[in-house]
Design a protein around this motif. Structure first.
Motif, PDB file in Angstrom:
ATOM      1  N   THR A   3       0.845  -1.179   0.000  1.00  0.00           N
ATOM      2  CA  THR A   3       0.000   0.000   0.000  1.00  0.00           C
ATOM      3  C   THR A   3       0.886   1.237   0.000  1.00  0.00           C
ATOM      4  N   PRO A   4       1.180   1.765  -1.187  1.00  0.00           N
ATOM      5  CA  PRO A   4       2.101   2.899  -1.198  1.00  0.00           C
ATOM      6  C   PRO A   4       1.454   4.136  -0.600  1.00  0.00           C
ATOM      7  N   ALA A   5       2.234   4.933   0.031  1.00  0.00           N
ATOM      8  CA  ALA A   5       1.725   6.211   0.537  1.00  0.00           C
ATOM      9  C   ALA A   5       1.852   7.217  -0.597  1.00  0.00           C
ATOM     10  N   GLY A   6       0.735   7.533  -1.190  1.00  0.00           N
ATOM     11  CA  GLY A   6       0.738   8.396  -2.368  1.00  0.00           C
ATOM     12  C   GLY A   6       1.161   9.822  -2.049  1.00  0.00           C
ATOM     13  N   ARG A   7       1.635  10.522  -3.058  1.00  0.00           N
ATOM     14  CA  ARG A   7       2.055  11.916  -2.887  1.00  0.00           C
ATOM     15  C   ARG A   7       0.978  12.845  -3.402  1.00  0.00           C
ATOM     16  N   THR A   8       0.759  13.929  -2.687  1.00  0.00           N
ATOM     17  CA  THR A   8      -0.110  14.996  -3.190  1.00  0.00           C
ATOM     18  C   THR A   8       0.740  15.966  -3.996  1.00  0.00           C
ATOM     19  N   ILE A   9       0.314  16.250  -5.200  1.00  0.00           N
ATOM     20  CA  ILE A   9       1.010  17.248  -6.016  1.00  0.00           C
ATOM     21  C   ILE A   9       0.050  18.416  -6.204  1.00  0.00           C
ATOM     22  N   LEU A  10       0.451  19.583  -5.773  1.00  0.00           N
ATOM     23  CA  LEU A  10      -0.452  20.731  -5.865  1.00  0.00           C
ATOM     24  C   LEU A  10      -0.393  21.381  -7.247  1.00  0.00           C
ATOM     25  N   ALA A  11      -1.544  21.890  -7.680  1.00  0.00           N
ATOM     26  CA  ALA A  11      -1.616  22.574  -8.971  1.00  0.00           C
ATOM     27  C   ALA A  11      -0.652  23.757  -9.024  1.00  0.00           C
ATOM     28  N   SER A  12      -0.444  24.419  -7.876  1.00  0.00           N
ATOM     29  CA  SER A  12       0.462  25.579  -7.859  1.00  0.00           C
ATOM     30  C   SER A  12       1.883  25.162  -8.248  1.00  0.00           C
ATOM     31  N   THR A  13       2.304  23.986  -7.811  1.00  0.00           N
ATOM     32  CA  THR A  13       3.636  23.464  -8.157  1.00  0.00           C
ATOM     33  C   THR A  13       3.753  23.269  -9.671  1.00  0.00           C
ATOM     34  N   ILE A  14       2.701  22.677 -10.245  1.00  0.00           N
ATOM     35  CA  ILE A  14       2.716  22.400 -11.682  1.00  0.00           C
ATOM     36  C   ILE A  14       2.599  23.702 -12.469  1.00  0.00           C
ATOM     37  N   ALA A  15       1.759  24.613 -11.954  1.00  0.00           N
ATOM     38  CA  ALA A  15       1.527  25.891 -12.651  1.00  0.00           C
ATOM     39  C   ALA A  15       2.839  26.649 -12.850  1.00  0.00           C
ATOM     40  N   LYS A  16       3.692  26.613 -11.821  1.00  0.00           N
ATOM     41  CA  LYS A  16       4.979  27.348 -11.880  1.00  0.00           C
ATOM     42  C   LYS A  16       5.834  26.954 -13.079  1.00  0.00           C
ATOM     43  N   THR A  17       5.720  25.685 -13.477  1.00  0.00           N
ATOM     44  CA  THR A  17       6.593  25.201 -14.559  1.00  0.00           C
ATOM     45  C   THR A  17       6.268  25.872 -15.893  1.00  0.00           C
ATOM     46  N   PHE A  18       5.125  26.545 -15.973  1.00  0.00           N
ATOM     47  CA  PHE A  18       4.753  27.208 -17.234  1.00  0.00           C
ATOM     48  C   PHE A  18       5.224  28.655 -17.310  1.00  0.00           C
ATOM     49  N   VAL A  19       5.768  29.152 -16.199  1.00  0.00           N
ATOM     50  CA  VAL A  19       6.177  30.556 -16.167  1.00  0.00           C
ATOM     51  C   VAL A  19       7.237  30.875 -17.233  1.00  0.00           C
ATOM     52  N   PRO A  20       8.313  30.064 -17.358  1.00  0.00           N
ATOM     53  CA  PRO A  20       9.333  30.403 -18.372  1.00  0.00           C
ATOM     54  C   PRO A  20       8.753  30.468 -19.783  1.00  0.00           C
ATOM     55  N   GLU A  21       7.899  29.493 -20.136  1.00  0.00           N
ATOM     56  CA  GLU A  21       7.288  29.456 -21.466  1.00  0.00           C
ATOM     57  C   GLU A  21       6.448  30.706 -21.713  1.00  0.00           C
ATOM     58  N   LEU A  22       5.708  31.128 -20.684  1.00  0.00           N
ATOM     59  CA  LEU A  22       4.855  32.307 -20.847  1.00  0.00           C
ATOM     60  C   LEU A  22       5.694  33.571 -20.969  1.00  0.00           C
ATOM     61  N   GLU A  23       6.748  33.660 -20.157  1.00  0.00           N
ATOM     62  CA  GLU A  23       7.620  34.849 -20.209  1.00  0.00           C
ATOM     63  C   GLU A  23       8.331  34.943 -21.561  1.00  0.00           C
ATOM     64  N   GLU A  24       8.769  33.807 -22.046  1.00  0.00           N
ATOM     65  CA  GLU A  24       9.419  33.765 -23.347  1.00  0.00           C
ATOM     66  C   GLU A  24       8.448  34.186 -24.456  1.00  0.00           C
ATOM     67  N   GLY A  25       7.224  33.671 -24.361  1.00  0.00           N
ATOM     68  CA  GLY A  25       6.183  34.019 -25.337  1.00  0.00           C
ATOM     69  C   GLY A  25       5.890  35.508 -25.345  1.00  0.00           C
ATOM     70  N   LEU A  26       5.835  36.077 -24.143  1.00  0.00           N
ATOM     71  CA  LEU A  26       5.594  37.520 -24.013  1.00  0.00           C
ATOM     72  C   LEU A  26       6.735  38.311 -24.645  1.00  0.00           C
ATOM     73  N   ALA A  27       7.974  37.874 -24.360  1.00  0.00           N
ATOM     74  CA  ALA A  27       9.154  38.573 -24.886  1.00  0.00           C
ATOM     75  C   ALA A  27       9.138  38.555 -26.405  1.00  0.00           C
ATOM     76  N   LYS A  28       8.812  37.405 -26.987  1.00  0.00           N
ATOM     77  CA  LYS A  28       8.745  37.277 -28.441  1.00  0.00           C
ATOM     78  C   LYS A  28       7.684  38.185 -29.028  1.00  0.00           C
ATOM     79  N   LEU A  29       6.535  38.250 -28.331  1.00  0.00           N
ATOM     80  CA  LEU A  29       5.424  39.059 -28.818  1.00  0.00           C
ATOM     81  C   LEU A  29       5.780  40.536 -28.787  1.00  0.00           C
ATOM     82  N   GLY A  30       6.566  40.921 -27.760  1.00  0.00           N
ATOM     83  CA  GLY A  30       7.058  42.296 -27.687  1.00  0.00           C
ATOM     84  C   GLY A  30       6.018  43.315 -27.273  1.00  0.00           C
TER      85      GLY A  30
END
Lengths: 308, 308
Positions: A3-30
Motif C-alpha cells: 500500500t504505497p503512501a501516495g504523494r499529493t502534487i499541488l496545482a500551484s507546483t505544476i503551474a509554476k513550470t509554465f512561467v518560463p514558457e509564458l515569459e518567453e512568449g511575451l518577450a517574443k510578442l514584444g
C-alpha cells in the motif's frame, strides 16, 4: 500487494513550470496582451476567480481588465470587445442567465479572442483531431482550458511517455473520466483517446469507451457504449480524473487501483484524502494550471491574429 | 362582456397559402433542391416528422432523402453532407445524444445548409435584428423555423397590421409567450419585440418583458425582468403563444382575455378546447406551417449559395 503512501502534487507546483514558457512568449510578442474578463453575475466564486486571474496576469506581465456589466448589456459589451483592437482575449464568468442562454453568450465571443477555447470551431477541431486553423498550418487551433490543463498535469506527472511518438504518448494507458460535460469531460476524453489512451467516460447515465481505433485511416477517436460498472472501469484505470460538481460526491477509495494517478478538476474535492492509500499521485485541484493555459491560449491567439 | 365563440384555424389551412410562393421560388431556381434528413434515434415521432416532410417535399417538387445513421457516425455524415454539392439543406432529427451534445451536433451543420436556422450566426443576427449575411445586403439571413412559423401565422390571422410600416407592424400589441427556450421561445420573443410588440416572456422561473425600446438608436429589443403574475401578463395580452412540452400542462382559460388570439407551438396541446369561449382565434398546432418555413429557408439557402 503493498500500500504505497501516495504523494499529493499541488496545482500551484505544476503551474509554476509554465512561467518560463509564458515569459518567453511575451518577450517574443514584444507587447503586453490585454485579457478582458466580463463579470455579469453576483457569484462570489466568479469574482474570486477573476481576482486571482488578475493577480497572475500582473505577476507575469499580462494586462487584465475586469469589466462589471449588467447581464442585459453583456452581449453588446462582448460584441464591442470583439472588434476592439486593444482587446486580445475575452473571458466571461458564468453562470449569467443559466442554461442554454449562457451557451449562446459563450459563442458570441469571437473565436479569435476566445482564450477559454470553447468556440464551436475549436471544440470541433478537437473532436476531429484537427490541429490547425488554416491549410498552411501556421495558425494553431486552441484547446479548451480545463481539458488542456488536465493533459498538461498528466504530462507533468509522467503519465505521458515522452519516448513514444507525439500523438501516441498515452498508448497502453487506461483512463477513467468521471464527467461527460461538453465543457470538460467529453472533450477531455476525446483528447486522451486521440493521444492513444483507452478512455472510460462515465456520467450519471452510462459509461462509454473512447479509443483512437485501429488502422492508419482512423485519425480521430471512436466512441462505443460499454456495459461495465464504474468499479470495474476504475479498477482498470491507470489514471482516474473526476469532475463532479457536487460537494457530497466522493469517489470510493476502494475503486482506485494501487498506484493509480488521481486528478480532480471539479471545484469541490471529489476524492477523500485517504485516496492516497491507493493512489501513487493525487492532484486535488487543477484551477491554477487552468489559468496558465488561459494565458498560453492568449499568447497563441495573439500570434494567430498577427498572421492574419 | 359578451362571450364570443372563437374559431379554430388549422395549421394545414395556413400552410396551403405558402404553396404558390414555394412553387414560384422553385421555378425561379430552375432545379430541384435536395433536403437531407438525418435520423440517428429510435424516436417514432422523429420518423413520423421525417415522413411527413418527405411527403410535402414530393408534393411540392423538392427532393428529400432520409438518411438513417448510427449516432456514432452522425458527425462525420453531417460533415460529408456539408461539402457535398448535391445537398442543399440538412435537417437533423433530435434528440440523438440529448442535452448539450445535441447542441454541439446542431452547430456542426454548415450554416449555408441549415434549413432550421439554428446556427449561431442566424440566432445572433435575429437577436441583433441584422437581416442580411453580407454588407452588400444580397444574402438574406435565415430565421429559425418555428419562430418564423408563428410570425407567419400571426400575419395570416391579421395580428400584424399591414398598414403599419414594415418592422413596426406589431406596434401597440401585447403578446405573451409561455416558453423561453433557446430554440423557440426566446428568439420568438425577440422577433416580436423587434416588430414593435410588447412581449411578456414566461418560463418556469420568471417573467421578462421584451420591448424594442424607444428612440431611433434602439434597433434591437431590450429585455427587463418584471414582477408580474402570469395571470396579469396574460390578461393584457392580445396574443398568447404557448410551447410547454408537458402533456399535463394546460393554460387556464380564465387567463385569456376576451377576443385574444391563442397559438400553441408545442407538440402537445397546451390549451383546452374551451379556450374558444374566450379566444377569438385559436391555432392548436403549428407543425405544418413550420415545414413550409423549412422549405422557404431551403430556397433562401439555395439563393444565398448561388451568390457566393
Amino acid at each position: 500487494m503493498s500500500t504505497p503512501a501516495g504523494r499529493t502534487i499541488l496545482a500551484s507546483t505544476i503551474a509554476k513550470t509554465f512561467v518560463p514558457e509564458l515569459e518567453e512568449g511575451l518577450a517574443k510578442l514584444g507587447r503586453k496582451p490585454l485579457l478582458v474578463g466580463f463579470i455579469a453575475n453576483q457569484d462570489p466564486a466568479a469574482r474570486t476567480y477573476a481576482e486571482y486571474t488578475e493577480k497572475v496576469c500582473h505577476e507575469l506581465g499580462f494586462a487584465y481588465e475586469a469589466r462589471d456589466v449588467q447581464k442585459e448589456d453583456l452581449e453588446e459589451k462582448i460584441m464591442q470587445a470583439n472588434v476592439d483592437d486593444h482587446v486580445d482575449g475575452i473571458i466571461v464568468y458564468f453562470p449569467v442567465f443559466g442554461g442554454r442562454q449562457d451557451q449562446y453568450i459563450q459563442q458570441v465571443v469571437d473565436y479569435r479572442k476566445d482564450v477559454e477555447g470553447l468556440s464551436h470551431i475549436y471544440i470541433h477541431n478537437l473532436y476531429q483531431n484537427i490541429r490547425f486553423l488554416n491549410s498552411e498550418q501556421t495558425q494553431k487551433s486552441i484547446l479548451p482550458c480545463t481539458p488542456l490543463a488536465v493533459v498538461k498535469i498528466m504530462e507533468y506527472l509522467g503519465v505521458y511517455n515522452k519516448i513514444l511518438e507525439y500523438g501516441n504518448r498515452l498508448y497502453g494507458k487506461t483512463v477513467l473520466v468521471v464527467n461527460r460535460s461538453e465543457i470538460v469531460g467529453r472533450p477531455l476524453a476525446a483528447l486522451l483517446a486521440n493521444d492513444g489512451a483507452v478512455v472510460y467516460s462515465a456520467d450519471v447515465n452510462d459509461i462509454q469507451k473512447f479509443t483512437r481505433g485501429d488502422g492508419l485511416s482512423k485519425i480521430k477517436h471512436q466512441v462505443t457504449d460499454v456495459d461495465i460498472s464504474l468499479k470495474d472501469a476504475a479498477l482498470q484505470a491507470d489514471v482516474i480524473i473526476t469532475g463532479v460538481p457536487s460537494p457530497e460526491y466522493k469517489f470510493p477509495d476502494e475503486f482506485v487501483k494501487y498506484g493509480a494517478v488521481c486528478i480532480n478538476f471539479s471545484s469541490v474535492k471529489n476524492f477523500n484524502v485517504s485516496v492516497k492509500e491507493h493512489a501513487s499521485l493525487y492532484v486535488p485541484m487543477t484551477g491554477k494550471v487552468t489559468i496558465m493555459m488561459l494565458l498560453r491560449n492568449l499568447l497563441r491567439l495573439c500570434n494567430n491574429r498577427a498572421l492574419e
